[in-house]
Design a protein around this motif. Structure first.
Motif, PDB file in Angstrom:
ATOM      1  N   GLU A   1     -87.920 -66.038  59.536  1.00 32.28           N
ATOM      2  CA  GLU A   1     -88.124 -64.649  59.160  1.00 32.28           C
ATOM      3  C   GLU A   1     -88.364 -64.410  57.741  1.00 32.28           C
ATOM      4  O   GLU A   1     -89.022 -63.443  57.327  1.00 32.28           O
ATOM      5  N   LEU A   2     -87.634 -65.181  56.850  1.00 31.34           N
ATOM      6  CA  LEU A   2     -87.949 -65.054  55.284  1.00 31.34           C
ATOM      7  C   LEU A   2     -89.484 -65.128  55.009  1.00 31.34           C
ATOM      8  O   LEU A   2     -90.349 -64.714  54.418  1.00 31.34           O
ATOM      9  N   ARG A   3     -90.098 -66.336  55.779  1.00 27.41           N
ATOM     10  CA  ARG A   3     -91.657 -66.621  55.676  1.00 27.41           C
ATOM     11  C   ARG A   3     -92.549 -65.440  56.040  1.00 27.41           C
ATOM     12  O   ARG A   3     -93.563 -65.021  55.380  1.00 27.41           O
ATOM     13  N   ARG A   4     -91.941 -64.775  57.301  1.00 24.21           N
ATOM     14  CA  ARG A   4     -92.872 -63.405  57.677  1.00 24.21           C
ATOM     15  C   ARG A   4     -92.653 -62.475  56.618  1.00 24.21           C
ATOM     16  O   ARG A   4     -93.715 -61.966  56.398  1.00 24.21           O
ATOM     17  N   SER A   5     -91.451 -62.361  56.195  1.00 19.90           N
ATOM     18  CA  SER A   5     -91.370 -61.394  55.097  1.00 19.90           C
ATOM     19  C   SER A   5     -92.201 -61.565  53.810  1.00 19.90           C
ATOM     20  O   SER A   5     -93.015 -60.661  53.139  1.00 19.90           O
ATOM     21  N   MET A   6     -92.408 -62.848  53.472  1.00 26.15           N
ATOM     22  CA  MET A   6     -92.968 -63.094  52.262  1.00 26.15           C
ATOM     23  C   MET A   6     -94.360 -63.102  52.632  1.00 26.15           C
ATOM     24  O   MET A   6     -95.415 -62.634  51.567  1.00 26.15           O
ATOM     25  N   ASP A   7     -95.145 -63.122  53.602  1.00 29.79           N
ATOM     26  CA  ASP A   7     -96.324 -62.908  53.961  1.00 29.79           C
ATOM     27  C   ASP A   7     -96.746 -61.410  53.660  1.00 29.79           C
ATOM     28  O   ASP A   7     -97.695 -60.896  53.267  1.00 29.79           O
ATOM     29  N   ASP A   8     -95.712 -60.581  54.174  1.00 29.72           N
ATOM     30  CA  ASP A   8     -95.737 -58.984  54.068  1.00 29.72           C
ATOM     31  C   ASP A   8     -95.858 -58.843  52.234  1.00 29.72           C
ATOM     32  O   ASP A   8     -96.500 -57.872  52.004  1.00 29.72           O
TER      33      ASP A   8
END
Length: 199
Positions: free
Chosen positions: A86-93
């Motif tokens: 979930e954090l990796r997805r947020s970091m992509d954003d």
């Protein structure tokens, strides 16, 4: 030293399951704290043996501040692997926003550790769905009545006295079938009161 014995039996560790301990300076005990801006300190607990040391670390950290803190434990285990994704997805954003000139995300990169803890605490990263029945201004008799009523539907995993009443924790069940005379607030991803931190 904070007594963590009952929680060692309550918590179920293993695999990617962790819990969060939180020290929160609530506005109820700190008149200078706004209700929506309560200072919060968090620690990840990876195994039962870490409950005491992590609680002690939070007590030490909270002792540096003037506010009075309450110590809480997440009622539901968290899935650390899911939180990482979930954090990796947020970091992509965040990266995409930064590339497009969003200066507001700059701070997120400076506090990735806090962002991970927030993600881990989110509803999407819980690894179970225990119910917390929060009884305010309740008596021992109220707690016992509710626990008896609940046992007709599910297992009562833990009861805890809180500053204002009690927490009664159960396995999930169809709570629409529960009939009781005791007033409660149901939380499906709540926090359990552990103690005050007076360090």
């Amino acid at each position: 030293m904070v007594e963590m014995g009952p929680f060692r039996e309550y918590c179920e560790f293993g695999g990617d399951r962790v819990y969060l301990l939180l020290a929160i300076a609530r506005s109820k005990e700190n008149e200078e704290v706004a209700g929506d801006a309560a200072p919060t300190l968090r620690r990840v607990v990876e195994e039962a043996a870490d409950l005491g040391p992590e609680a002690a670390a939070l007590e030490h950290a909270a002792g540096r501040f003037d506010e009075r803190y309450r110590l809480y434990l997440t009622a539901n285990a968290r899935d650390a692997l899911k939180a990482t994704f979930e954090l990796r997805r947020s970091m992509d954003d965040w990266l995409e926003g930064r590339i497009h000139g969003d200066e507001g995300v700059r701070g997120k990169f400076r506090r990735v550790d806090e962002e991970f803890l927030s993600t881990l605490q989110s509803d999407t990263c819980r690894d179970e769905t225990n119910f917390v029945f929060d009884l305010d201004d309740a008596t021992v008799a109220d707690r016992d009545t509710l626990a008896d009523d609940l046992r007709g539907h599910t297992e009562v995993a833990l009861t805890r006295e809180t500053p204002n009443g009690y927490h009664v924790v159960t396995d999930p069940f169809d709570y629409s079938e529960l009939s009781t005379a005791v007033d409660y607030e149901l939380k499906t991803d709540g926090l359990l009161f552990v103690s005050y931190l007076d360090g």
